[in-house]
Scaffold this motif. Structure first.
Motif, PDB file in Angstrom:
ATOM      1  N   SER A  47     -33.009  20.510 -16.583  1.00 24.61           N
ATOM      2  CA  SER A  47     -31.604  20.878 -16.804  1.00 24.61           C
ATOM      3  C   SER A  47     -31.507  22.388 -17.000  1.00 24.61           C
ATOM      4  O   SER A  47     -32.387  22.978 -17.656  1.00 24.61           O
ATOM      5  CB  SER A  47     -31.031  20.163 -18.027  1.00 24.61           C
TER       6      SER A  47
ATOM      7  N   LYS B 214     -19.521  13.717 -16.351  1.00 21.81           N
ATOM      8  CA  LYS B 214     -20.777  13.894 -15.615  1.00 21.81           C
ATOM      9  C   LYS B 214     -20.519  13.580 -14.151  1.00 21.81           C
ATOM     10  O   LYS B 214     -20.098  12.473 -13.808  1.00 21.81           O
ATOM     11  CB  LYS B 214     -21.854  12.977 -16.189  1.00 21.81           C
TER      12      LYS B 214
ATOM     13  N   SER C 245     -28.302  19.204 -13.948  1.00 20.53           N
ATOM     14  CA  SER C 245     -29.604  18.544 -14.061  1.00 20.53           C
ATOM     15  C   SER C 245     -30.109  18.124 -12.696  1.00 20.53           C
ATOM     16  O   SER C 245     -29.320  17.759 -11.808  1.00 20.53           O
ATOM     17  CB  SER C 245     -29.507  17.293 -14.940  1.00 20.53           C
TER      18      SER C 245
ATOM     19  N   TYR D  61     -24.016  22.052 -18.106  1.00 20.06           N
ATOM     20  CA  TYR D  61     -25.339  22.211 -17.485  1.00 20.06           C
ATOM     21  C   TYR D  61     -25.469  21.378 -16.216  1.00 20.06           C
ATOM     22  O   TYR D  61     -24.710  20.436 -15.986  1.00 20.06           O
ATOM     23  CB  TYR D  61     -26.451  21.855 -18.478  1.00 20.06           C
TER      24      TYR D  61
ATOM     25  N   GLN E 247     -37.034  15.323 -15.465  1.00 18.11           N
ATOM     26  CA  GLN E 247     -35.671  15.830 -15.243  1.00 18.11           C
ATOM     27  C   GLN E 247     -35.569  17.256 -15.787  1.00 18.11           C
ATOM     28  O   GLN E 247     -35.939  17.515 -16.937  1.00 18.11           O
ATOM     29  CB  GLN E 247     -34.657  14.932 -15.942  1.00 18.11           C
TER      30      GLN E 247
END
Lengths: 137, 398
Positions: free
Chosen positions: B113, B72, B103, B101, B111
């Motif tokens: 995404s 991430k 976000s 993905y 949030q």
């Protein structure tokens, strides 16, 4: 008989005091938040994300194998370390949360909380200087 | 070929995301998970009770083993890019970009995404393959049957609010899925897709309890799975044509056996309790494909257990039932075609899962758990008989 009971009580209390280390939950001195044990647990579980004034809470933890952390996880979060890790695994691998930032020492944690009005952390002992204690366990 | 192209596309997207993150000197966090599990099946039936499990009498260390690595990249100002690679034993440990993905976190409550991510068909579907994240040796098969459309390409919105101490979270998703479904009887992958997936989920929790409900609807697309279903009624249709059935009547039956253009509906609800080391969870699921001869499926599991320090023991009862309903066959007027339709429906109606299981988890290491699982059930799919599945393995995260 009375002496025996008194002796066992004293020994019991001594064992209790050795068994659980005192713990202070600390915030910046300017922070006026009033937090219950449930609030604190929710903050460190990523469920309560803001103080009442709307500011984003920045929880700071010690390493997961630190004795103070283990004490906090047991007495405040009411979880086992594996239970907590499993909980965060669910959130990390679904993109829904991250565990609190962890620092290496209590000194570092104290400095972070003392310098950030939105930080909250936990340290061993009672009433450390330079920060405000919001709860003791 | 198509699937390979999709995988390649996501590998490229993943590389681009990470390169972009690297250029921007973003912080990249790596997390991983894995399960190494040996599974043994003993069955009276001629076929294995579930797909992706070993054959009768065989001990396999591959069918329920998987490794995953997630990266991430925090790009700053609420923007992040996530990629998750998995190497699944059932796919010969070929590495696949399962998720990729981006976000954007508007604030602490919302949030969004966009990309390829999990399709939370049921409550625990998003982390179904992360064994460490749950206490079962294997999530109950009655509900977590192993759908191929467990990822989706689209857009999702996650919300999170805390009201009077209650935590309320929702998930909303719109997307599509395009891939293969393995036909259990042939073991062959057949292509199919799901368009216009609309999904919603609500979860309310406080301290030691949680209740949840959710569901999705979507429309199946064309693909070879439709041709496969049509092929099943060819012999019966030939006999019907020789006995006075019209081509229109045969086509009417063919339309009822295929997925294409049909709406699918999946719903679930349940609870999860973890109170003073007493554990219990329940999930009920119901799903159906409209206007087909396929059966409606109702499934549930109930588990109770207790945590003894580093040990967790869970007992579960689970059931999956295919509901017989001949309403769709009533419009088939020709007697032979009607019999074929009822036979087609009956084949699916025989599939059931009904059994009990026990899971034992031992957290022997700060990042790893040993798990043992034993399940005993009844198989009515082919020949009535009992089967048992025993598995032992290790789940870890880092």
């Amino acid at each position: 008989m009375f002496t025996f009971l008194r002796l066992t009580t004293v020994i019991g209390l001594m064992l209790l005091s050795f068994g659980s280390q005192a713990l202070s939950v600390i915030v910046h001195p300017s922070n006026t938040a009033v937090l219950t044990k449930s609030d604190i647990a929710d903050i460190f579980l990523g469920k309560k994300l803001e103080f009442e004034n709307g500011e984003t809470i920045k929880p700071v933890s010690l390493g997961e194998e630190n004795e103070v952390t283990l004490n906090f996880v047991d007495s405040v979060l009411n979880k086992t370390p594996a239970q907590l890790k499993s909980y965060w695994a669910r959130l990390i691998f679904t993109g829904q949360g991250e565990p609190p930032v962890a620092v290496d020492s209590e000194q570092q944690l104290l400095e972070m909380v003392a310098s950030d009005p939105n930080a909250i952390g936990f340290v061993s002992g009672k009433s450390p200087g330079g920060v405000k204690v919001v709860a003791e366990f | 070929m198509k699937r390979h192209a999709v995988k390649t596309k996501y590998k490229v997207l993943a590389s681009c995301c990470l390169m972009f993150a690297s250029v921007a000197q973003a912080e990249i966090k790596f997390n991983g998970f894995g399960s190494v599990r040996g599974t043994y099946v003993d069955t009276d039936s001629i076929q294995r009770p579930f797909a992706n499990l070993p054959e009768d009498g065989e001990l396999s260390f591959k069918d329920e083993s998987i490794f995953g690595l997630q990266a991430k990249a925090d790009l700053g100002d609420g923007l992040s890019a996530t990629i998750q690679f998995t190497a699944d034993g059932t796919e010969d440990f070929d590495v696949e970009a399962r998720w990729a993905y981006i976000s954007y976190k508007f604030d602490n409550h919302y949030q969004v995404s966009v990309g390829k991510f999990a399709n939370p068909i049921f409550y625990q579907s998003e982390y179904e393959i992360v064994g460490y994240a749950h206490n079962f040796g294997r999530l109950p098969k009655s509900v977590y049957f192993g759908f191929d459309f467990n990822t989706v390409e689209g857009i999702s919105l996650d919300t999170n609010h805390r009201v009077h101490g209650y935590n309320i979270s929702t998930k909303w998703l719109y997307g599509n899925w395009d891939g293969d479904i393995t036909v259990a009887s042939t073991g062959v992958d057949e292509s199919i897709g799901l368009d216009d997936i609309f999904l919603g989920r609500l979860e309310v929790s406080k301290d030691w309890w949680k209740v949840f409900a959710g569901g999705f609807v979507g429309e199946f697309t064309d693909g070879s799975l439709n041709e496969f279903f049509r092929s099943l009624i060819v012999p019966g249709s030939q006999v019907a044509l020789e006995n006075g059935a019209t081509p229109e009547q045969v086509e009417q039956l063919a339309t009822l056996v295929e997925y294409q253009g049909k709406d699918a509906e999946y719903w679930y609800a349940g609870y999860d309790i973890d109170y003073n080391n007493f554990l219990s969870s329940f999930e009920y699921a119901k799903y159906d494909v409209d206007n087909t001869l396929l059966t409606e499926i109702r499934a549930w599991y109930l588990s109770v257990g207790y945590r003894f320090s580093d040990y967790v023991v869970l007992f579960r009862r689970e059931q999956q039932q295919h509901i017989t309903n001949y309403s769709q066959t009533e419009s088939i007027q020709h007697p032979i075609l009607n019999a074929v339709a009822r036979g087609f429906h009956d084949v699916f109606a025989k599939n059931t899962i009904d059994g009990i299981g026990v899971s034992l988890r031992y957290d022997f290491h700060p990042s790893a758990a040993l798990k043992f699982d034993y399940f005993e059930g009844e198989d009515k799919t082919h020949v009535d008989g009992k089967y048992s599945i025993a598995s032992f393995g290790l789940d870890f995260v880092f």
